[in-house]
Scaffold this motif. Structure first.
Motif, PDB file in Angstrom:
ATOM      1  N   VAL A   1      11.369   5.979   2.311  1.00  0.00           N
ATOM      2  CA  VAL A   1      12.281   5.304   3.241  1.00  0.00           C
ATOM      3  C   VAL A   1      11.564   4.149   3.939  1.00  0.00           C
ATOM      4  O   VAL A   1      12.104   3.050   4.054  1.00  0.00           O
ATOM      5  N   LEU A   2      10.335   4.386   4.391  1.00  0.00           N
ATOM      6  CA  LEU A   2       9.554   3.319   5.031  1.00  0.00           C
ATOM      7  C   LEU A   2       9.325   2.158   4.073  1.00  0.00           C
ATOM      8  O   LEU A   2       9.462   0.988   4.451  1.00  0.00           O
ATOM      9  N   TYR A   3       9.007   2.476   2.823  1.00  0.00           N
ATOM     10  CA  TYR A   3       8.757   1.432   1.832  1.00  0.00           C
ATOM     11  C   TYR A   3      10.021   0.607   1.565  1.00  0.00           C
ATOM     12  O   TYR A   3       9.956  -0.602   1.359  1.00  0.00           O
ATOM     13  N   THR A   4      11.166   1.262   1.618  1.00  0.00           N
ATOM     14  CA  THR A   4      12.433   0.570   1.380  1.00  0.00           C
ATOM     15  C   THR A   4      12.829  -0.297   2.565  1.00  0.00           C
ATOM     16  O   THR A   4      13.314  -1.418   2.394  1.00  0.00           O
ATOM     17  N   VAL A   5      12.613   0.200   3.782  1.00  0.00           N
ATOM     18  CA  VAL A   5      13.072  -0.498   4.989  1.00  0.00           C
ATOM     19  C   VAL A   5      12.115  -1.611   5.410  1.00  0.00           C
ATOM     20  O   VAL A   5      12.560  -2.694   5.808  1.00  0.00           O
ATOM     21  N   LEU A   6      10.829  -1.368   5.321  1.00  0.00           N
ATOM     22  CA  LEU A   6       9.857  -2.365   5.762  1.00  0.00           C
ATOM     23  C   LEU A   6       9.871  -3.575   4.831  1.00  0.00           C
ATOM     24  O   LEU A   6      10.130  -3.443   3.637  1.00  0.00           O
ATOM     25  N   PRO A   7       9.605  -4.738   5.385  1.00  0.00           N
ATOM     26  CA  PRO A   7       9.641  -5.952   4.557  1.00  0.00           C
ATOM     27  C   PRO A   7       8.477  -5.982   3.571  1.00  0.00           C
ATOM     28  O   PRO A   7       7.426  -5.386   3.814  1.00  0.00           O
TER      29      PRO A   7
ATOM     30  N   ALA B   1       2.555  14.195  -3.503  1.00  0.00           N
ATOM     31  CA  ALA B   1       3.332  15.262  -4.129  1.00  0.00           C
ATOM     32  C   ALA B   1       4.768  15.198  -3.598  1.00  0.00           C
ATOM     33  O   ALA B   1       4.994  14.779  -2.461  1.00  0.00           O
ATOM     34  N   PRO B   2       5.745  15.600  -4.416  1.00  0.00           N
ATOM     35  CA  PRO B   2       7.137  15.585  -3.938  1.00  0.00           C
ATOM     36  C   PRO B   2       7.309  16.448  -2.687  1.00  0.00           C
ATOM     37  O   PRO B   2       6.662  17.471  -2.536  1.00  0.00           O
ATOM     38  N   GLY B   3       8.178  15.993  -1.808  1.00  0.00           N
ATOM     39  CA  GLY B   3       8.446  16.730  -0.578  1.00  0.00           C
ATOM     40  C   GLY B   3       8.973  15.801   0.496  1.00  0.00           C
ATOM     41  O   GLY B   3       9.248  14.622   0.255  1.00  0.00           O
ATOM     42  N   PRO B   4       9.091  16.335   1.734  1.00  0.00           N
ATOM     43  CA  PRO B   4       9.642  15.509   2.813  1.00  0.00           C
ATOM     44  C   PRO B   4       8.741  14.323   3.184  1.00  0.00           C
ATOM     45  O   PRO B   4       9.224  13.261   3.567  1.00  0.00           O
ATOM     46  N   GLY B   5       7.439  14.493   3.063  1.00  0.00           N
ATOM     47  CA  GLY B   5       6.519  13.395   3.374  1.00  0.00           C
ATOM     48  C   GLY B   5       6.707  12.226   2.429  1.00  0.00           C
ATOM     49  O   GLY B   5       6.721  11.065   2.837  1.00  0.00           O
ATOM     50  N   LYS B   6       6.875  12.546   1.151  1.00  0.00           N
ATOM     51  CA  LYS B   6       7.084  11.493   0.157  1.00  0.00           C
ATOM     52  C   LYS B   6       8.426  10.802   0.394  1.00  0.00           C
ATOM     53  O   LYS B   6       8.533   9.582   0.240  1.00  0.00           O
ATOM     54  N   ALA B   7       9.434  11.570   0.797  1.00  0.00           N
ATOM     55  CA  ALA B   7      10.748  10.990   1.090  1.00  0.00           C
ATOM     56  C   ALA B   7      10.658  10.033   2.277  1.00  0.00           C
ATOM     57  O   ALA B   7      11.260   8.948   2.269  1.00  0.00           O
ATOM     58  N   LEU B   8       9.892  10.418   3.296  1.00  0.00           N
ATOM     59  CA  LEU B   8       9.711   9.562   4.470  1.00  0.00           C
ATOM     60  C   LEU B   8       8.992   8.262   4.103  1.00  0.00           C
ATOM     61  O   LEU B   8       9.394   7.180   4.534  1.00  0.00           O
ATOM     62  N   VAL B   9       7.942   8.378   3.292  1.00  0.00           N
ATOM     63  CA  VAL B   9       7.206   7.184   2.869  1.00  0.00           C
ATOM     64  C   VAL B   9       8.105   6.283   2.023  1.00  0.00           C
ATOM     65  O   VAL B   9       8.065   5.063   2.140  1.00  0.00           O
TER      66      VAL B   9
ATOM     67  N   GLY C   1       0.812  -1.217   0.000  1.00  0.00           N
ATOM     68  CA  GLY C   1       0.000   0.000   0.000  1.00  0.00           C
ATOM     69  C   GLY C   1       0.842   1.262   0.000  1.00  0.00           C
ATOM     70  O   GLY C   1       0.414   2.313  -0.499  1.00  0.00           O
ATOM     71  N   LEU C   2       2.059   1.166   0.552  1.00  0.00           N
ATOM     72  CA  LEU C   2       2.943   2.333   0.544  1.00  0.00           C
ATOM     73  C   LEU C   2       3.346   2.714  -0.869  1.00  0.00           C
ATOM     74  O   LEU C   2       3.538   3.892  -1.169  1.00  0.00           O
ATOM     75  N   GLU C   3       3.465   1.729  -1.739  1.00  0.00           N
ATOM     76  CA  GLU C   3       3.811   2.012  -3.134  1.00  0.00           C
ATOM     77  C   GLU C   3       2.694   2.804  -3.813  1.00  0.00           C
ATOM     78  O   GLU C   3       2.953   3.744  -4.571  1.00  0.00           O
ATOM     79  N   LEU C   4       1.455   2.457  -3.506  1.00  0.00           N
ATOM     80  CA  LEU C   4       0.321   3.207  -4.060  1.00  0.00           C
ATOM     81  C   LEU C   4       0.289   4.631  -3.520  1.00  0.00           C
ATOM     82  O   LEU C   4       0.001   5.580  -4.246  1.00  0.00           O
ATOM     83  N   ILE C   5       0.603   4.779  -2.231  1.00  0.00           N
ATOM     84  CA  ILE C   5       0.645   6.115  -1.627  1.00  0.00           C
ATOM     85  C   ILE C   5       1.734   6.948  -2.270  1.00  0.00           C
ATOM     86  O   ILE C   5       1.546   8.142  -2.533  1.00  0.00           O
ATOM     87  N   LEU C   6       2.887   6.338  -2.534  1.00  0.00           N
ATOM     88  CA  LEU C   6       4.002   7.057  -3.165  1.00  0.00           C
ATOM     89  C   LEU C   6       3.613   7.632  -4.524  1.00  0.00           C
ATOM     90  O   LEU C   6       4.009   8.749  -4.877  1.00  0.00           O
ATOM     91  N   LYS C   7       2.833   6.873  -5.284  1.00  0.00           N
ATOM     92  CA  LYS C   7       2.432   7.326  -6.617  1.00  0.00           C
ATOM     93  C   LYS C   7       1.509   8.528  -6.557  1.00  0.00           C
ATOM     94  O   LYS C   7       1.487   9.334  -7.468  1.00  0.00           O
ATOM     95  N   LYS C   8       0.747   8.670  -5.476  1.00  0.00           N
ATOM     96  CA  LYS C   8      -0.240   9.736  -5.372  1.00  0.00           C
ATOM     97  C   LYS C   8       0.257  10.951  -4.595  1.00  0.00           C
ATOM     98  O   LYS C   8      -0.396  11.984  -4.602  1.00  0.00           O
TER      99      LYS C   8
END
Length: 194
Positions: free
Chosen positions: A138-144, A128-136, A119-126
């Motif tokens: 990072v979470l998408y990369t770190v979480l299994p 807007a660029p910024g710190p929130g997207k960067a945080l998501v 679901g984080l991948e879907l959120i990333l697509k929607k």
């Protein structure tokens, strides 16, 4: 299988510490890393036997109904087992520094997050660029992403699966498991039992 990996795995190390049998074991020429890896491999072997038995029963039922067994079913079972190996490593990790109840909750959360992180991948697509997207990101990369091991839908419906996905999923599982076990060994080495 997941419940067995979590419920047994989270108590393996804690029971040794709680009953003080850890002192007897570590007094022998046994390194702490060997202790953790031994507990892990013992539970993995148990899960292998259980998965094999369930797979044989499942394949017998499929054969009784269809008079054939497709090889893709075996691949799906193999990746289910690989997911169980990863969950076992996570349970051992949490067991090396926490109580069984908290370890079970953490491992169950890991499992649920791992199956819902797509679901984080879907959120990333929607977003807007910024710190929130960067945080998501990072979470998408770190979480299994435990959906890497889920080929059940494709196998049941006969959908094609590119062979490269099998290799990347296998490498993902092996590397993530090795990383988690490395963390467990590192934490257990630094732990004081007194």
């Amino acid at each position: 299988g997941v419940l067995m990996a979590i419920l047994i795995g989270t108590g393996l190390v804690y029971k040794e510490i709680d009953k003080k049998t850890i002192f007897t074991l570590l007094a022998k020429p046994l390194h702490r890393s060997e202790f953790i890896l031994g507990k892990f491999l013992g539970l993995v072997l148990t899960l292998f036997v259980m998965t094999l038995a369930m797979a044989l029963i499942f394949l017998a039922i499929v054969y009784a109904h269809t008079l054939k067994v497709e090889g893709a079913l075996l691949i799906a079972v193999a990746y289910i087992f690989l997911e169980l190996v990863l969950i076992t490593a996570v349970a051992i990790l949490f067991s090396s520094f926490s109580t069984p109840i908290l370890s079970s909750l953490f491992a169950l959360a890991f499992y649920l997050i791992g199956h819902l992180s797509w679901g984080l991948e879907l959120i990333l697509k929607k977003m807007a660029p910024g710190p929130g997207k960067a945080l998501v990101r990072v979470l998408y990369t770190v979480l299994p992403d435990l959906e890497n091991f889920n080929f059940k839908t494709e196998v049941v419906h006969g959908l094609p699966i590119p062979p490269a996905i099998y290799l990347t999923s296998f490498l993902y599982g092996v590397c993530y498991t090795a990383f988690i076990l490395g963390l467990a060994v590192l934490i257990f080495r630094r732990r004081d039992f007194i």
